[in-house]
Design an enzyme around this catalytic site. Structure first.
Site, PDB file in Angstrom:
ATOM      1  N   CYS A 222       6.344 -25.332  71.373  1.00 25.93           N
ATOM      2  CA  CYS A 222       7.150 -25.295  70.258  1.00 25.93           C
ATOM      3  C   CYS A 222       7.360 -25.773  69.197  1.00 25.93           C
ATOM      4  O   CYS A 222       7.447 -26.739  69.227  1.00 25.93           O
ATOM      5  CB  CYS A 222       8.290 -26.392  71.152  1.00 25.93           C
ATOM      6  SG  CYS A 222       9.916 -26.291  70.944  1.00 25.93           S
TER       7      CYS A 222
ATOM      8  N   CYS B 267      10.456 -27.825  67.827  1.00 25.68           N
ATOM      9  CA  CYS B 267      10.614 -29.573  68.486  1.00 25.68           C
ATOM     10  C   CYS B 267       8.992 -30.534  68.340  1.00 25.68           C
ATOM     11  O   CYS B 267      10.013 -31.240  67.484  1.00 25.68           O
ATOM     12  CB  CYS B 267       9.841 -29.284  69.768  1.00 25.68           C
ATOM     13  SG  CYS B 267      10.724 -28.139  71.351  1.00 25.68           S
ATOM     14  N   ASP B 268       8.771 -29.505  67.259  1.00 16.64           N
ATOM     15  CA  ASP B 268       7.353 -30.711  67.336  1.00 16.64           C
ATOM     16  C   ASP B 268       6.535 -30.296  65.862  1.00 16.64           C
ATOM     17  O   ASP B 268       5.820 -30.883  65.138  1.00 16.64           O
ATOM     18  CB  ASP B 268       6.369 -30.347  68.596  1.00 16.64           C
ATOM     19  CG  ASP B 268       6.290 -30.639  69.364  1.00 16.64           C
ATOM     20  OD1 ASP B 268       7.553 -31.031  70.142  1.00 16.64           O
ATOM     21  OD2 ASP B 268       5.932 -30.625  70.671  1.00 16.64           O
TER      22      ASP B 268
END
Ligand SMILES: Cc1cc2nc3c(=O)[nH]c(=O)nc-3n(C[C@H](O)[C@H](O)[C@H](O)COP(=O)(O)OP(=O)(O)OC[C@H]3O[C@@H](n4cnc5c(N)ncnc54)[C@H](O)[C@@H]3O)c2cc1C
Lengths: 114, 312
Positions: free
Chosen positions: B135, B138-139
């Site tokens: 992701c 997200c990261d």
């Protein structure tokens, strides 16, 4: 504040209190993002099944996270949200980075927080 | 909780929740079960910009609305419900859920979707959340000013490679073929970006590092030569696999493990229907999953009404 049904750790004093009371706790430190929401959901589903464990979330971008979980040596190698830490006897007994399924969380609760 | 239902829907993603909305409105007693978080892949989507009638929204907020709609018409939605035993063969289908009990219904709709494909290398497991991610949104910020790789050659891979250049100092796209499967505009966009470089015809053989990822080792498919690319992050976008392993020998699957259906989304087992990404189809989107949920529910309603007429 994170929109979950978990209790929130919002201050360093609260976090330190959890450590010093020596009980069992799981804290999911994340954002309202795709990798974090399933972990909050797993914790919510397990909360009633583990009455001796306290389940919390903590906002990754809040000062409390920068002062506590994000500083822990156990999470320094993590490059994925959420950071989840498990407390028992006043110590961090386990930590995970990234998405975890309910089965993975259950395994940790059964083995590391038994 | 009641044990007998008109329909049990397995999987609470876009397809399963939509089926529930139609079934509930038709007054069919419906139980929707999901072994994970309600919402499926929509939860994994930061921004959905192509769901008609809904301005760009987080996947999670579309899920919330769909769930409320399904519950509002009387469906019971159970997340984190593990199916531990089932029998779909007879006229009364049986589904046993861990900690919840055994449920029966004359109709089951399989809407179990898919999960991101993994390379299956032992080192991939070892570096999860220690450099390997699925992701970008997200990261991505963990890799600010670092060199990273994106593995894959479809739209997701190339679009995410471009989006990761917001953080990373360089993004190397590693792809197993010479040509990309992505749409030409996505390839063009990535080629234009000075931070993106390409390594094609490369098979990933290992992720390497001490505790955290530091390099990706690939084999050139043309020469067999091994190549080491230094990277502290690797984002994998190599497609999806259907969640149907548990259905082998239960309903007909094709060679990719996708559920085979007819136009009305009936499987080869009477009373069992399938909808969404788990079934054989070319395009996997929220709109197509929602359409499938609709068709499967309407077919199931027709089937239940026929059963009732035959019994009268
Ligand atoms: C990162 C990402 C971004 C995307 N972006 C978009 C976009 O912008 N627009 C768009 O239209 N599409 C997008 N898609 C695709 C879209 O999300 C999917 O095609 C669609 O949501 C599929 O819905 P589904 O209900 O068929 O399956 P899923 O969403 O996969 O839901 C299936 C559900 O079944 C559950 N399940 C699986 N096995 C079992 C079992 N044995 N027992 C119980 N439950 C089970 C799963 O936990 C899951 O919740 C994206 C997908 C991803 C991953």
């Amino acid at each position: 504040m994170l929109r979950t049904n978990l209790k929130h750790v919002q201050s360093t004093a609260e976090y330190n209190g959890l450590l010093s009371d020596g009980g069992k706790a799981a804290i999911v430190c994340g954002r309202m993002g795709p990798m974090c929401i399933p972990v909050y959901g797993a914790m919510e589903a397990l909360e009633t099944k583990y009455p001796d464990v306290k389940f919390f979330d903590m906002e990754f971008d809040a000062p409390v996270a920068r002062e506590t979980i994000r500083r822990l040596p156990e999470v320094q190698a993590f490059y994925g949200l959420p950071f989840t830490v498990y407390l028992k006897g006043g110590k961090i007994v386990h930590a995970t980075g990234g998405i975890q399924s309910k089965a993975q969380v259950k395994e940790i609760l059964d083995h590391k927080l038994a | 909780m009641d044990t007998r239902w008109d329909v049990i829907v397995i999987g609470a993603g876009a397809a399963g929740l939509t089926a529930g909305i139609y079934l509930g409105r038709a007054r069919k007693k419906t139980l929707i079960l999901d072994h994970g978080t309600v919402g499926g892949q929509m939860i994994l989507t930061y921004a959905v910009a192509n769901y008609p009638g809904v301005p760009e929204s987080a996947g999670a907020s579309i899920v919330q609305t769909m769930r409320e709609q399904a519950e509002g018409v009387g469906c019971t939605v159970l997340g984190h419900a593990d199916v531990v035993r089932f029998d779909l063969s007879g006229p009364e289908k049986v589904v046993e859920v861990d900690d919840e009990g055994t449920f029966t219904a004359p109709v089951v709709i399989l809407a179990t979707g898919g999960v991101p494909r993994r390379l299956g290398l032992p080192s991939e497991e070892a570096f999860q959340a220690r450099g390997i991610s699925y992701c970008a949104t997200c990261d991505g910020d963990f890799f600010t000013d670092q060199d990273i790789v994106v593995i894959g050659g479809g739209n997701s891979a190339l679009e995410e490679a471009v989006s990761l250049t917001k953080y990373a100092s360089s993004v190397t796209v590693i792809h197993e073929f010479e040509e990309f499967q992505a749409q030409p505009w996505a390839v063009e966009e990535a080629r234009k970006n000075p931070k993106v470089r390409f390594l094609t015809s490369q098979e990933v053989v290992e992720f390497a590092g001490e505790g955290t990822l530091s390099a990706v080792v690939t084999r050139d498919k043309r020469t067999g030569e091994l190549l080491r690319t230094e990277a502290s992050g690797a984002f994998l976008f190599i497609g999806y696999v259907p969640n149907t392993g548990w259905l082998e020998g239960v309903v007909a699957l094709n060679e990719r493990g996708e559920i085979v259906t007819d136009e009305d989304l009936r499987t080869n087992v009477l009373g069992v229907f399938a909808a969404g990404d788990a079934r054989v189809k070319r395009y996997r989107q929220i709109t197509t999953a929602v359409a499938d949920g609709t068709v499967a529910a309407l077919s199931a309603i027709h089937y239940l009404d026929e059963l009732a007429r035959a019994a009268a």
